[in-house]
Design a protein around this motif. Structure first.
Motif, PDB file in Angstrom:
ATOM      1  N   MET A   1      27.597  45.958  31.964  1.00 22.25           N
ATOM      2  CA  MET A   1      27.539  44.553  32.368  1.00 22.25           C
ATOM      3  C   MET A   1      28.232  43.673  31.336  1.00 22.25           C
ATOM      4  N   LEU A   2      28.095  43.999  30.073  1.00 17.62           N
ATOM      5  CA  LEU A   2      28.776  43.265  29.010  1.00 17.62           C
ATOM      6  C   LEU A   2      30.291  43.334  29.209  1.00 17.62           C
ATOM      7  N   VAL A   3      30.794  44.539  29.463  1.00 16.69           N
ATOM      8  CA  VAL A   3      32.235  44.725  29.673  1.00 16.69           C
ATOM      9  C   VAL A   3      32.708  43.919  30.882  1.00 16.69           C
ATOM     10  N   ALA A   4      31.951  43.980  31.983  1.00 16.08           N
ATOM     11  CA  ALA A   4      32.357  43.289  33.209  1.00 16.08           C
ATOM     12  C   ALA A   4      32.370  41.775  33.021  1.00 16.08           C
ATOM     13  N   LEU A   5      31.318  41.228  32.427  1.00 20.94           N
ATOM     14  CA  LEU A   5      31.226  39.778  32.292  1.00 20.94           C
ATOM     15  C   LEU A   5      32.223  39.237  31.269  1.00 20.94           C
ATOM     16  N   LEU A   6      32.457  39.968  30.196  1.00 18.49           N
ATOM     17  CA  LEU A   6      33.469  39.523  29.238  1.00 18.49           C
ATOM     18  C   LEU A   6      34.866  39.601  29.845  1.00 18.49           C
ATOM     19  N   SER A   7      35.085  40.568  30.719  1.00 22.00           N
ATOM     20  CA  SER A   7      36.367  40.632  31.425  1.00 22.00           C
ATOM     21  C   SER A   7      36.518  39.431  32.358  1.00 22.00           C
ATOM     22  N   LEU A   8      35.463  39.086  33.095  1.00 17.64           N
ATOM     23  CA  LEU A   8      35.511  37.895  33.938  1.00 17.64           C
ATOM     24  C   LEU A   8      35.765  36.644  33.116  1.00 17.64           C
ATOM     25  N   GLY A   9      35.234  36.613  31.895  1.00 13.25           N
ATOM     26  CA  GLY A   9      35.429  35.461  31.016  1.00 13.25           C
ATOM     27  C   GLY A   9      36.790  35.417  30.345  1.00 13.25           C
ATOM     28  N   GLY A  10      37.576  36.500  30.465  1.00 15.35           N
ATOM     29  CA  GLY A  10      38.918  36.506  29.886  1.00 15.35           C
ATOM     30  C   GLY A  10      38.948  36.832  28.409  1.00 15.35           C
ATOM     31  N   ILE A  11      38.073  37.710  27.977  1.00 15.62           N
ATOM     32  CA  ILE A  11      38.001  38.090  26.564  1.00 15.62           C
ATOM     33  C   ILE A  11      38.762  39.406  26.357  1.00 15.62           C
ATOM     34  N   PRO A  12      39.646  39.485  25.352  1.00 14.62           N
ATOM     35  CA  PRO A  12      40.320  40.766  25.077  1.00 14.62           C
ATOM     36  C   PRO A  12      39.337  41.759  24.468  1.00 14.62           C
ATOM     37  N   PRO A  13      39.563  43.064  24.614  1.00 17.56           N
ATOM     38  CA  PRO A  13      40.743  43.717  25.207  1.00 17.56           C
ATOM     39  C   PRO A  13      40.548  44.089  26.663  1.00 17.56           C
ATOM     40  N   PHE A  14      39.818  43.296  27.418  1.00 16.91           N
ATOM     41  CA  PHE A  14      39.478  43.672  28.781  1.00 16.91           C
ATOM     42  C   PHE A  14      40.491  43.116  29.783  1.00 16.91           C
ATOM     43  N   ALA A  15      40.405  43.606  31.021  1.00 14.60           N
ATOM     44  CA  ALA A  15      41.427  43.325  32.031  1.00 14.60           C
ATOM     45  C   ALA A  15      41.602  41.829  32.302  1.00 14.60           C
ATOM     46  N   GLY A  16      40.498  41.100  32.317  1.00 17.97           N
ATOM     47  CA  GLY A  16      40.567  39.685  32.645  1.00 17.97           C
ATOM     48  C   GLY A  16      41.408  38.866  31.682  1.00 17.97           C
ATOM     49  N   PHE A  17      41.497  39.304  30.425  1.00 13.98           N
ATOM     50  CA  PHE A  17      42.274  38.560  29.435  1.00 13.98           C
ATOM     51  C   PHE A  17      43.760  38.584  29.792  1.00 13.98           C
ATOM     52  N   VAL A  18      44.292  39.765  30.072  1.00 17.70           N
ATOM     53  CA  VAL A  18      45.715  39.882  30.425  1.00 17.70           C
ATOM     54  C   VAL A  18      46.000  39.144  31.725  1.00 17.70           C
ATOM     55  N   ALA A  19      45.089  39.253  32.688  1.00 19.18           N
ATOM     56  CA  ALA A  19      45.280  38.591  33.977  1.00 19.18           C
ATOM     57  C   ALA A  19      45.356  37.076  33.808  1.00 19.18           C
ATOM     58  N   LYS A  20      44.415  36.503  33.053  1.00 20.21           N
ATOM     59  CA  LYS A  20      44.442  35.058  32.824  1.00 20.21           C
ATOM     60  C   LYS A  20      45.681  34.650  32.044  1.00 20.21           C
ATOM     61  N   LEU A  21      46.083  35.455  31.080  1.00 17.85           N
ATOM     62  CA  LEU A  21      47.274  35.149  30.290  1.00 17.85           C
ATOM     63  C   LEU A  21      48.506  35.055  31.179  1.00 17.85           C
ATOM     64  N   LEU A  22      48.611  35.948  32.155  1.00 22.93           N
ATOM     65  CA  LEU A  22      49.780  35.959  33.042  1.00 22.93           C
ATOM     66  C   LEU A  22      49.809  34.737  33.950  1.00 22.93           C
ATOM     67  N   VAL A  23      48.674  34.402  34.579  1.00 26.56           N
ATOM     68  CA  VAL A  23      48.696  33.263  35.502  1.00 26.56           C
ATOM     69  C   VAL A  23      48.877  31.948  34.743  1.00 26.56           C
ATOM     70  N   LEU A  24      48.255  31.817  33.578  1.00 22.55           N
ATOM     71  CA  LEU A  24      48.443  30.603  32.789  1.00 22.55           C
ATOM     72  C   LEU A  24      49.872  30.518  32.268  1.00 22.55           C
ATOM     73  N   GLY A  25      50.425  31.655  31.876  1.00 22.84           N
ATOM     74  CA  GLY A  25      51.818  31.671  31.428  1.00 22.84           C
ATOM     75  C   GLY A  25      52.776  31.292  32.535  1.00 22.84           C
ATOM     76  N   SER A  26      52.475  31.694  33.768  1.00 24.95           N
ATOM     77  CA  SER A  26      53.343  31.331  34.890  1.00 24.95           C
ATOM     78  C   SER A  26      53.304  29.829  35.150  1.00 24.95           C
ATOM     79  N   ALA A  27      52.140  29.221  34.951  1.00 18.06           N
ATOM     80  CA  ALA A  27      52.043  27.760  35.125  1.00 18.06           C
ATOM     81  C   ALA A  27      52.887  27.039  34.078  1.00 18.06           C
ATOM     82  N   VAL A  28      52.843  27.516  32.845  1.00 13.16           N
ATOM     83  CA  VAL A  28      53.660  26.912  31.779  1.00 13.16           C
ATOM     84  C   VAL A  28      55.139  27.092  32.098  1.00 13.16           C
ATOM     85  N   GLU A  29      55.522  28.299  32.543  1.00  9.42           N
ATOM     86  CA  GLU A  29      56.923  28.566  32.876  1.00  9.42           C
ATOM     87  C   GLU A  29      57.411  27.639  33.995  1.00  9.42           C
ATOM     88  N   ALA A  30      56.543  27.348  34.949  1.00  8.42           N
ATOM     89  CA  ALA A  30      56.917  26.498  36.078  1.00  8.42           C
ATOM     90  C   ALA A  30      56.833  25.008  35.745  1.00  8.42           C
TER      91      ALA A  30
END
Length: 485
Positions: free
Chosen positions: A377-406
């Protein structure tokens, strides 16, 4: 291509759907000739293995090379449909394993058959290239989901969930159909990729195109649980069987984003300046409403429902960018979200089975009841929160980076601000999980199939967050195919 090879090509393209249909028939056959007590032990495993076989056959026979239209132009064989098919199959396979832990559904052949039929509809949704086919596949996917949401016949909340989901879905379908009819009336075609040229040739008024787009977005917004068509989500998520809730929040949401991306980029390319702003506004509203209402929830499933609304907002940031990087980020986010949210709801299913409640209080002392469950549960919730090194961190980084690029700096700022709010209530849940609670009893009787599914989810969260290249390549192939007409 000769006439003799044409049918083979068409059939190869539909290998996943044919496999799912055969598997659903097999499940119903097994349901007829075996006892429910024995099916509880192995039926979900048979479904998961069958889905794995369908996935392998899809990789062998249905892997697209170049985008092309099939079946009279109603379906498009490309990386978009293929990658999303893999997402749906993975979500359904994991859901089947998680369902084996829930006694009320574990031995029900009709439960797994409905699950497979919904995957069939979702798979065709992601490949639909015709307005009529799109609507038919949406309904094919939705009707089994309505039944699954209300699968507990003698549970008032489940019956309410199924009824509300069906009623809201009917309204959303009507709005979508009205938008599609406006597009057909203006263009004279139902072919998705012919719409831009047809609208230009017809000199359709911009205000009417905008009206059609708003109605279409209302229909798709229901599928992804985005504001302002999100009202169904908390009640349905709370009342539906917990494995179904996890499936609704991941695979069904991914299908909504698949058709949204294909529709906006394929049919409304000329109106990009309008819809990127509109999607940005919807993303902002979804993040704010989802996160702020999640702060005051006392039920874990409702909290994750509002979290799901906020997560839809984060993914919409990538859609609002209107660029290949934005589409790549959105698809990557959906892959990360699949394993993350299924893990969270899988753990809730076990707690609900053991404690008899899905309230946040039921999670008190989870670390004492089962340290591995608390860690997952710790891993899942920290991933939802966008904390590295979990999946949610990279995902949020990409979508936020795309907004900056645009050049949408304001939207990236809103995303970061809401990520902080979201992280707060995820940490509140973790505080409950790790709070010392005297007198709690350990959680027992966890099925091996459930442990396997949770292990896959946790491993997926770690791999998607650290081994980025393969998932980014798959997401990038979707973005590339979206811009090839």
């Amino acid at each position: 291509m000769t006439a003799s090879t044409l049918p083979v090509t068409y059939i190869r393209a539909l290998v996943p759907e044919i496999g799912l249909l055969v598997l659903a028939g097999l499940v119903l056959g097994l349901d007829l000739f075996t006892s429910e007590a024995s099916r509880r032990r192995w039926l979900g495993g048979v479904v998961a293995i069958g889905i794995l076989v369908v996935g392998i056959l899809s990789l062998v026979f249905a892997l697209p090379s170049t985008p092309r239209l099939l079946w009279g132009g109603t379906l498009r064989l490309d990386a978009v449909g293929f990658v999303f098919r893999m997402i749906f199959l993975a979500g359904a396979g994991l859901t089947a394993l998680f369902a084996m832990q829930v006694k009320a559904v574990a031995g029900k052949g009709e439960f797994y058959a409905l699950l497979l039929l919904s995957v069939l509809g979702l798979s065709l949704m992601a490949s639909a290239a015709d307005l009529v086919m799109l609507f038919i596949t949406i309904e094919t996917a939705s009707i089994p989901l309505y039944v699954l949401a209300g699968f507990y016949l003698y549970d008032v909340r489940s019956a309410e969930a199924g009824l509300k989901y069906m009623l809201f879905g009917a309204v959303a379908s009507a709005m979508l159909l009205y938008g599609l009819s406006l597009l057909y009336g203006m263009s004279g075609t139902t072919r998705l990729y012919d719409l831009p040229m047809a609208l230009r040739q017809a000199e359709a008024p911009l205000w009417l195109i905008a009206m059609a787009l708003v109605f279409v977005l209302a229909g798709f917004g229901f599928k992804i649980a985005a504001v302002p068509v999100h009202f169904w989500a908390p009640d349905v998520y709370e009342g539906a069987p917990t494995p179904v809730t996890g499936y609704l929040s991941t695979a069904s949401k991914a299908a909504g984003f698949a058709v949204l991306l294909r529709f906006l980029i394929g049919a409304f390319a000329d109106q990009a300046s309008f819809w990127t702003l509109l999607i940005g506004i919807l993303a902002t509203a979804s993040m704010l409403v989802g996160n702020y209402l999640a702060l005051v929830q006392s039920n874990a499933k409702r909290l994750l429902a509002y979290s799901s609304i906020a997560q839809a907002g984060y993914i919409l940031i990538g859609v609002a960018a209107g660029t290949p990087l934005g589409a790549t980020g959105a698809v990557y986010y959906l892959i990360a979200y699949l394993v993350t949210n299924l893990a969270a709801f899988g753990i809730l299913a076990v707690v609900e089975q053991a404690i008899g409640s899905s309230d946040l209080k039921a999670l008190e002392g989870l670390q004492q009841r089962s340290a591995p469950l608390a860690l997952a549960m710790l891993v899942a919730l920290l991933s939802l929160g966008g904390i590295p090194p979990f999946a949610g961190f990279v995902a949020k980084l990409l979508v936020l980076g795309s907004a900056v690029e645009a050049g949408q700096i304001w939207l990236a700022f809103v995303g970061v601000f809401n990520s902080v709010i979201g992280l707060y209530y995820y940490l509140v849940v973790l505080k409950t999980v790790y709070r010392f609670t005297p007198g709690v009893e350990p959680i027992k009787d966890i099925r091996p199939a459930w442990r396997l599914a949770l292990g896959f989810c946790v491993l997926g969260i770690l791999l998607v967050g650290t081994w980025i290249a393969p998932w980014y390549t798959w997401a990038g192939s979707v973005a590339k195919a979206l811009w090839v007409y």
